[in-house]
Design an enzyme around this catalytic site. Structure first.
Site, PDB file in Angstrom:
ATOM      1  N   GLY A 247      12.420   3.888  -3.916  1.00 18.97           N
ATOM      2  CA  GLY A 247      11.605   3.546  -5.142  1.00 18.97           C
ATOM      3  C   GLY A 247      12.029   3.241  -6.320  1.00 18.97           C
ATOM      4  O   GLY A 247      11.383   2.413  -6.938  1.00 18.97           O
ATOM      5  N   GLU A 289      15.383   8.075   0.637  1.00 19.41           N
ATOM      6  CA  GLU A 289      15.705   7.022   1.303  1.00 19.41           C
ATOM      7  C   GLU A 289      15.587   5.843   0.762  1.00 19.41           C
ATOM      8  O   GLU A 289      14.433   5.075   0.719  1.00 19.41           O
ATOM      9  CB  GLU A 289      14.819   7.177   2.599  1.00 19.41           C
ATOM     10  CG  GLU A 289      13.539   7.582   2.197  1.00 19.41           C
ATOM     11  CD  GLU A 289      12.578   8.084   3.166  1.00 19.41           C
ATOM     12  OE1 GLU A 289      13.020   8.798   4.150  1.00 19.41           O
ATOM     13  OE2 GLU A 289      11.256   7.672   3.145  1.00 19.41           O
ATOM     14  N   PRO A 290      16.471   5.266  -0.095  1.00 13.76           N
ATOM     15  CA  PRO A 290      16.419   4.363  -1.087  1.00 13.76           C
ATOM     16  C   PRO A 290      16.742   2.965  -0.092  1.00 13.76           C
ATOM     17  O   PRO A 290      17.608   2.940   0.642  1.00 13.76           O
ATOM     18  CB  PRO A 290      17.588   4.321  -2.064  1.00 13.76           C
ATOM     19  CG  PRO A 290      18.684   5.200  -1.410  1.00 13.76           C
ATOM     20  CD  PRO A 290      17.880   6.251  -0.623  1.00 13.76           C
ATOM     21  N   ARG A 292      15.815  -1.040  -1.979  1.00 14.66           N
ATOM     22  CA  ARG A 292      16.077  -1.808  -2.736  1.00 14.66           C
ATOM     23  C   ARG A 292      17.330  -1.431  -3.962  1.00 14.66           C
ATOM     24  O   ARG A 292      18.147  -2.114  -4.217  1.00 14.66           O
ATOM     25  CB  ARG A 292      14.824  -1.745  -3.561  1.00 14.66           C
ATOM     26  CG  ARG A 292      15.142  -3.013  -4.831  1.00 14.66           C
ATOM     27  CD  ARG A 292      13.737  -3.004  -5.597  1.00 14.66           C
ATOM     28  NE  ARG A 292      12.430  -3.054  -4.883  1.00 14.66           N
ATOM     29  CZ  ARG A 292      11.592  -3.787  -4.806  1.00 14.66           C
ATOM     30  NH1 ARG A 292      11.933  -5.146  -4.798  1.00 14.66           N
ATOM     31  NH2 ARG A 292      10.678  -3.452  -3.896  1.00 14.66           N
ATOM     32  N   ARG A 329       8.665 -13.175  -2.013  1.00 14.83           N
ATOM     33  CA  ARG A 329       8.229 -12.289  -2.910  1.00 14.83           C
ATOM     34  C   ARG A 329       7.615 -12.875  -4.163  1.00 14.83           C
ATOM     35  O   ARG A 329       6.753 -12.228  -4.759  1.00 14.83           O
ATOM     36  CB  ARG A 329       9.421 -11.363  -3.480  1.00 14.83           C
ATOM     37  CG  ARG A 329      10.229 -10.587  -2.148  1.00 14.83           C
ATOM     38  CD  ARG A 329      11.155  -9.653  -2.575  1.00 14.83           C
ATOM     39  NE  ARG A 329      10.627  -8.429  -3.310  1.00 14.83           N
ATOM     40  CZ  ARG A 329      10.417  -8.367  -4.610  1.00 14.83           C
ATOM     41  NH1 ARG A 329      11.180  -9.328  -5.486  1.00 14.83           N
ATOM     42  NH2 ARG A 329       9.672  -7.407  -5.237  1.00 14.83           N
ATOM     43  N   TYR A 333       4.073 -11.196  -4.424  1.00 15.07           N
ATOM     44  CA  TYR A 333       4.081 -10.231  -5.691  1.00 15.07           C
ATOM     45  C   TYR A 333       4.149 -10.665  -6.990  1.00 15.07           C
ATOM     46  O   TYR A 333       4.330  -9.735  -8.094  1.00 15.07           O
ATOM     47  CB  TYR A 333       5.309  -8.973  -5.366  1.00 15.07           C
ATOM     48  CG  TYR A 333       5.212  -8.571  -4.080  1.00 15.07           C
ATOM     49  CD1 TYR A 333       4.381  -7.948  -3.454  1.00 15.07           C
ATOM     50  CD2 TYR A 333       6.481  -8.679  -3.251  1.00 15.07           C
ATOM     51  CE1 TYR A 333       4.513  -7.465  -2.046  1.00 15.07           C
ATOM     52  CE2 TYR A 333       6.806  -8.296  -2.047  1.00 15.07           C
ATOM     53  CZ  TYR A 333       5.849  -7.701  -1.269  1.00 15.07           C
ATOM     54  OH  TYR A 333       5.989  -7.215  -0.270  1.00 15.07           O
ATOM     55  N   CYS A 360       5.202 -26.838   2.117  1.00  9.76           N
ATOM     56  CA  CYS A 360       4.029 -27.604   1.943  1.00  9.76           C
ATOM     57  C   CYS A 360       2.913 -27.111   1.234  1.00  9.76           C
ATOM     58  O   CYS A 360       1.762 -26.837   1.595  1.00  9.76           O
ATOM     59  CB  CYS A 360       3.472 -28.240   3.294  1.00  9.76           C
ATOM     60  SG  CYS A 360       4.717 -29.174   4.158  1.00  9.76           S
ATOM     61  N   GLU A 361       3.354 -26.346   0.073  1.00  9.76           N
ATOM     62  CA  GLU A 361       2.304 -25.713  -0.839  1.00  9.76           C
ATOM     63  C   GLU A 361       3.167 -25.634  -2.049  1.00  9.76           C
ATOM     64  O   GLU A 361       4.353 -25.631  -2.264  1.00  9.76           O
ATOM     65  CB  GLU A 361       1.802 -24.428  -0.395  1.00  9.76           C
ATOM     66  CG  GLU A 361       2.715 -23.436   0.206  1.00  9.76           C
ATOM     67  CD  GLU A 361       1.874 -22.229   0.774  1.00  9.76           C
ATOM     68  OE1 GLU A 361       1.348 -21.538   0.013  1.00  9.76           O
ATOM     69  OE2 GLU A 361       1.895 -22.281   1.954  1.00  9.76           O
ATOM     70  N   TYR A 388      14.393  -6.903   0.726  1.00 15.95           N
ATOM     71  CA  TYR A 388      13.278  -7.598   0.951  1.00 15.95           C
ATOM     72  C   TYR A 388      13.285  -9.142   0.957  1.00 15.95           C
ATOM     73  O   TYR A 388      12.236  -9.825   0.670  1.00 15.95           O
ATOM     74  CB  TYR A 388      11.933  -7.019   0.056  1.00 15.95           C
ATOM     75  CG  TYR A 388      12.141  -5.652   0.268  1.00 15.95           C
ATOM     76  CD1 TYR A 388      11.709  -4.946   1.474  1.00 15.95           C
ATOM     77  CD2 TYR A 388      12.525  -4.912  -0.534  1.00 15.95           C
ATOM     78  CE1 TYR A 388      11.818  -3.406   1.595  1.00 15.95           C
ATOM     79  CE2 TYR A 388      12.255  -3.175  -0.705  1.00 15.95           C
ATOM     80  CZ  TYR A 388      12.045  -2.894   0.482  1.00 15.95           C
ATOM     81  OH  TYR A 388      11.934  -1.515   0.587  1.00 15.95           O
TER      82      TYR A 388
HETATM   83  N1  LLP Z   1      10.810   5.063   2.339  1.00 15.31           N
HETATM   84  C1  LLP Z   1       9.675   4.597   2.668  1.00 15.31           C
HETATM   85  C2  LLP Z   1       8.607   5.582   3.569  1.00 15.31           C
HETATM   86  C3  LLP Z   1       9.272   3.357   2.298  1.00 15.31           C
HETATM   87  O1  LLP Z   1       7.930   2.938   2.486  1.00 15.31           O
HETATM   88  C4  LLP Z   1       9.942   2.458   1.553  1.00 15.31           C
HETATM   89  C5  LLP Z   1       9.606   1.372   1.009  1.00 15.31           C
HETATM   90  C6  LLP Z   1      11.389   3.161   1.287  1.00 15.31           C
HETATM   91  C7  LLP Z   1      11.677   4.370   1.576  1.00 15.31           C
HETATM   92  C8  LLP Z   1      12.370   2.183   0.171  1.00 15.31           C
HETATM   93  O2  LLP Z   1      11.618   1.845  -0.856  1.00 15.31           O
HETATM   94  P1  LLP Z   1      12.744   1.005  -2.016  1.00 15.31           P
HETATM   95  O3  LLP Z   1      13.625   2.189  -2.336  1.00 15.31           O
HETATM   96  O4  LLP Z   1      13.192  -0.148  -1.214  1.00 15.31           O
HETATM   97  O5  LLP Z   1      11.699   0.946  -3.095  1.00 15.31           O
HETATM   98  N2  LLP Z   1       8.327  -5.778   0.418  1.00 15.31           N
HETATM   99  C9  LLP Z   1       8.056  -4.956  -0.738  1.00 15.31           C
HETATM  100  C10 LLP Z   1       8.609  -3.558  -0.776  1.00 15.31           C
HETATM  101  C11 LLP Z   1       7.895  -2.715   0.299  1.00 15.31           C
HETATM  102  C12 LLP Z   1       8.557  -1.476   0.101  1.00 15.31           C
HETATM  103  C13 LLP Z   1       7.765  -0.633   1.271  1.00 15.31           C
HETATM  104  N3  LLP Z   1       8.376   0.808   1.608  1.00 15.31           N
HETATM  105  C14 LLP Z   1       8.889  -5.937  -2.075  1.00 15.31           C
HETATM  106  O6  LLP Z   1       9.501  -6.885  -1.599  1.00 15.31           O
HETATM  107  O7  LLP Z   1       8.881  -5.418  -3.068  1.00 15.31           O
END
Ligand code: LLP
Length: 445
Positions: A247, A289-290, A292, A329, A333, A360-361, A388
């Protein structure tokens, strides 16, 4: 904004991993995803080091959903990380890349029987359980195979994080996990403890993504330890592992200022320690569990500029040869990006343009980019596309998905080939009744 190994070389062109991006575009074509290997590895190491320096037992997994390819699996494995997968496809990729199954953690909010069977067959290290049905199903499958499987229970701690609603997962009103209100989670824990083929190792949460503020992480860590204390008091169960998900946000724009990995680790480990002391709990093994924050800033996308449409006094539209199919994205978002005109990287950014895709948008990639004069044929490098983007790419308008190259020390290796037009039709089938001759004239004639 220059990230990782990016720099402007003597020709005034943008360089990454010692490679001239204009050359990369020429050699591999565009759109092209480029991954900065040194920066990616360095971030993996820094992440581990930040936690390992502050806490006795730590396990960091790369969240494959952010950017999963076979080569990426090899890199994170070599950096000593585990792997979090959330589907059969991600699990298959990890296994095919040779990732040690015991270092793989399977998540997913609605895992199928086939996915759980795959996980058991492979012998993955942990399975995260989201729902009572999954508890029953996994118990049944594990019993059928005579296996015992280590599980984590996913809970929704109800911590509010300031990010886009689509990537918020904290709420009690969520499809994810068991809410820590109303007692449903205790029922799940009791059920898991009573399931002879499951071993409940710990509890898990993930409060959302692209969070730039430390407070929600502190709050979530504290609530999870409070919950662990309740499990000890009410069910006599000691939580051995605490998985706090991913996150932490990254820099998309020069003004973004995410906390450092050290500040983040200090906040999270401090909160866990403080709360464990308060409740007299032993320190659990701390899992993270990072996705991004490990790979986001290490990726960029190169495009070739096509049409440049100047509407005097209104706006200049710069169209590139990709768009929402390789980066959904902005559309999904409202995500914002920065970009550099790679072949004019040294020139002052005195104009303002809108960068659009070719779909086409109105697929605006960047609504307001400060850039030098842009002309057809220029190479545009969009920053921070490591997370992502490739993983969420589609074939909308039947565009082939771009290639991915890994760059380091002046060398570039293809790690995902560009799809071909034949790949686009490879899985199409035409039933016999649709074959045969065309009518003699079509409506267009
Ligand atoms: N663990 C779990 C259970 C998750 O659902 C996620 C992300 C992560 C770890 C990794 O999170 P991060 O460190 O990457 O923030 N598609 C969206 C992001 C969706 C994230 C979903 N879960 C975007 O492009 O912003």
């Amino acid at each position: 904004m220059l990230l990782g190994t990016q720099r402007i070389n003597g020709n005034g062109a943008l360089e990454i991993g010692g490679c001239d991006t204009v050359e990369l575009a020429r050699q591999f074509g565009t759109p092209l995803y480029v991954l900065d290997e040194d920066y990616f590895r360095e971030t993996c190491r820094n992440y581990r080091a930040a936690f390992e320096a502050r806490y006795p037992e730590v396990g960091i997994s790369f969240s494959g959903k952010a950017f999963m390819t076979s080569a990426v699996c090899r890199i994170v494995g070599q950096e000593g990380l585990a792997l979090d997968v959330s589907s059969g496809g991600e699990l298959h990729t990890g296994l095919r890349a040779g990732f040690p199954p015991e270092r793989i953690l399977l998540h997913g909010s609605n895992k199928s029987r086939a996915e759980l069977e795959m996980a058991l067959e492979a012998g993955v290290g942990r399975v995260g359980l989201d729902h009572l049905r999954e508890v029953d199903l996994l118990q049944e499958l594990a019993a059928g195979r005579g296996q015992r499987v280590d599980v984590l229970l996913r809970v929704a701690p109800g911590v509010q994080a300031d990010t886009h609603t689509h990537i918020q997962t904290w709420k009690a009103d969520t499809k994810f996990g068991f809410a820590i209100v109303g007692g449903a989670e205790k029922e799940a824990v009791a059920k898991e403890l009573g399931a002879p083929n499951l071993r409940l190792c710990g509890i898990h949460c993930h409060i959302g993504s692209q969070i730039l503020d430390l407070e929600p992480f502190r709050e979530a860590a504290e609530m999870m330890v409070d919950f662990a204390a309740e499990l000890r008091d009410e069910l006599g169960h000691t939580v051995a592992e605490l998985d706090l998900g991913g996150g932490l946000g990254v820099r998309y724009l020069p003004e973004d200022d995410p906390p450092s990995l050290e500040e983040y680790a200090e906040t999270v480990t401090g909160a866990v320690r403080g709360r464990c002391e308060k409740h007299g709990l032993p320190l659990p093994r701390l899992l993270q569990e990072p996705g991004r924050s490990l790979v986001g800033e290490a990726g960029m996308t190169l495009y070739t500029v096509g049409v440049v449409k100047e509407l005097p006094g209104v706006r200049t539209y710069v169209s590139v040869d990709g768009g929402m199919s390789d980066n959904p994205r902005p559309a999904l978002y409202g995500a914002r990006y920065d970009a550099i005109v790679a072949n004019k990287a040294g020139e002052p950014r005195e104009r303002s343009v809108a960068v659009s895709g070719k779909h086409c948008e109105t697929d605006t990639l960047i609504a307001d980019l400060k850039a030098p004069q842009i002309e057809p044929g220029d190479i545009l490098a969009v920053q921070t596309t490591g997370a992502y983007n490739y993983s969420m790419a589609s074939n909308y308008n039947r565009l082939p998905r771009p290639a991915v190259v890994l760059v380091a020390d002046g060398g570039a290796d293809l790690i995902v080939e560009r799809e071909t037009l034949d790949d686009i039709v490879r899985l199409d089938r035409v039933p016999a009744r649709l074959q045969g001759d065309w009518p003699s004239r079509s409506a267009a004639e």
